[in-house]
Design an enzyme around this catalytic site. Structure first.
Site, PDB file in Angstrom:
ATOM      1  N   ILE A 111       0.825  -1.219   0.000  1.00 34.59           N
ATOM      2  CA  ILE A 111       0.000   0.000   0.000  1.00 34.59           C
ATOM      3  C   ILE A 111       0.859   1.269   0.000  1.00 34.59           C
ATOM      4  O   ILE A 111       0.478   2.278  -0.586  1.00 34.59           O
ATOM      5  CB  ILE A 111      -0.978  -0.014   1.206  1.00 34.59           C
ATOM      6  CG1 ILE A 111      -2.042   1.096   1.099  1.00 34.59           C
ATOM      7  CG2 ILE A 111      -0.284   0.098   2.541  1.00 34.59           C
ATOM      8  CD1 ILE A 111      -3.282   0.708   0.433  1.00 34.59           C
TER       9      ILE A 111
ATOM     10  N   GLY B 110       1.858  -3.661  11.298  1.00 36.62           N
ATOM     11  CA  GLY B 110       1.192  -3.942  10.023  1.00 36.62           C
ATOM     12  C   GLY B 110       1.229  -2.757   9.070  1.00 36.62           C
ATOM     13  O   GLY B 110       2.260  -2.111   8.886  1.00 36.62           O
TER      14      GLY B 110
ATOM     15  N   ASP C 202      -0.121   0.151   9.351  1.00 36.78           N
ATOM     16  CA  ASP C 202       0.122   1.414  10.045  1.00 36.78           C
ATOM     17  C   ASP C 202       1.631   1.679  10.210  1.00 36.78           C
ATOM     18  O   ASP C 202       2.121   2.774   9.883  1.00 36.78           O
ATOM     19  CB  ASP C 202      -0.564   1.352  11.414  1.00 36.78           C
ATOM     20  CG  ASP C 202      -0.653   2.705  12.086  1.00 36.78           C
ATOM     21  OD1 ASP C 202      -1.758   3.264  12.111  1.00 36.78           O
ATOM     22  OD2 ASP C 202       0.374   3.194  12.558  1.00 36.78           O
TER      23      ASP C 202
ATOM     24  N   THR D 264      -8.044  -7.437   8.732  1.00 40.55           N
ATOM     25  CA  THR D 264      -7.751  -8.862   8.529  1.00 40.55           C
ATOM     26  C   THR D 264      -6.347  -9.268   8.991  1.00 40.55           C
ATOM     27  O   THR D 264      -5.932 -10.400   8.781  1.00 40.55           O
ATOM     28  CB  THR D 264      -7.933  -9.269   7.048  1.00 40.55           C
ATOM     29  OG1 THR D 264      -7.032  -8.498   6.248  1.00 40.55           O
ATOM     30  CG2 THR D 264      -9.345  -9.030   6.593  1.00 40.55           C
ATOM     31  N   GLY D 265      -5.624  -8.325   9.622  1.00 37.46           N
ATOM     32  CA  GLY D 265      -4.310  -8.652  10.179  1.00 37.46           C
ATOM     33  C   GLY D 265      -4.440  -8.827  11.679  1.00 37.46           C
ATOM     34  O   GLY D 265      -5.093  -9.748  12.167  1.00 37.46           O
TER      35      GLY D 265
END
Ligand code: ADP
Length: 193
Positions: A17, A38, A40, A124-125
């Protein structure tokens, strides 16, 4: 994989991303907006400290909501920090909250005249949402939004790894299937006596 929804495009890619060149990328943030792992962690590492400076002024964000900052050193000029639900057992409004998180992110994009946006697979993490269910919710929420809002031209889902990509691709194929015809089923005329 790419499909057209009205005047807009919905695209699935496998990738990172932080490397996207859409006008906004969405962060799978936590409610403090003060950093995490993750997506972030990757966004703050790649985007530099100016993103966090703005985040500190936002006073956190509730699950289901989203707030915007600059993109710092990222190619994307904006980051929309969205807080998905933590998945417990599916009985705590997780599905509704996940849909709301996508909808609010798109609304924030529209309010800021953003026409192209990339999403990760929110919740989903670390937040543990089962990905096949999350994929259906994410895609159907985006499709509904694009059907009634023409201002966003491109929504891209950036899936981390082949497995996540395949789950989203299968979900999108299912959702794009034409609805079953509404013909009456043939009457069964045989009668048992
Ligand atoms: P959440 O806390 O909302 O579950 P995470 O960041 O833990 O958010 O994970 C969300 C999803 O994003 C996971 O499926 C994870 O594999 C994926 N992911 C992790 N890093 C990246 C990245 N750099 N780009 C895109 N997706 C990523």
């Amino acid at each position: 994989m790419r499909v057209r929804i009205g005047e807009s495009e919905l695209e699935l890619v496998e990738g990172d991303i932080t490397e996207q060149t859409t006008e906004a990328i969405v962060n799978a943030a936590n409610r403090t907006l003060l950093g995490g792992g993750g997506v972030d962690g990757a966004i703050h590492r790649a985007g530099g400290p100016r993103i966090m400076e703005e985040c500190r002024k936002l006073g956190g964000c509730n699950p289901g909501d989203a707030k915007i900052t600059i993109g710092g050193n990222l190619a994307a000029p904006y980051v929309i920090h969205a807080v998905g639900p933590v998945y417990r057992d599916g009985k705590h409004h997780e599905a509704d909250l996940l849909a709301k998180t996508y909808r609010r992110s798109l609304e924030v994009a529209s309010e800021n005249n953003i026409e192209t946006i990339s999403f990760p697979s929110i919740s989903t993490g670390a937040y543990g949402f089962p990905i096949d269910q999350a994929a259906r919710i994410a895609l159907s929420t985006v499709i509904d939004y694009l059907k009634s809002n023409q201002d966003i031209r491109l929504v891209r889902f950036v899936l981390y790894g082949r497995k996540a990509f395949d789950v989203y691709a299968n979900a999108l194929e299912e959702l794009m299937k034409p609805p079953a015809t509404e013909e009456e089923p043939e009457q069964v005329s045989e009668q048992a006596d």
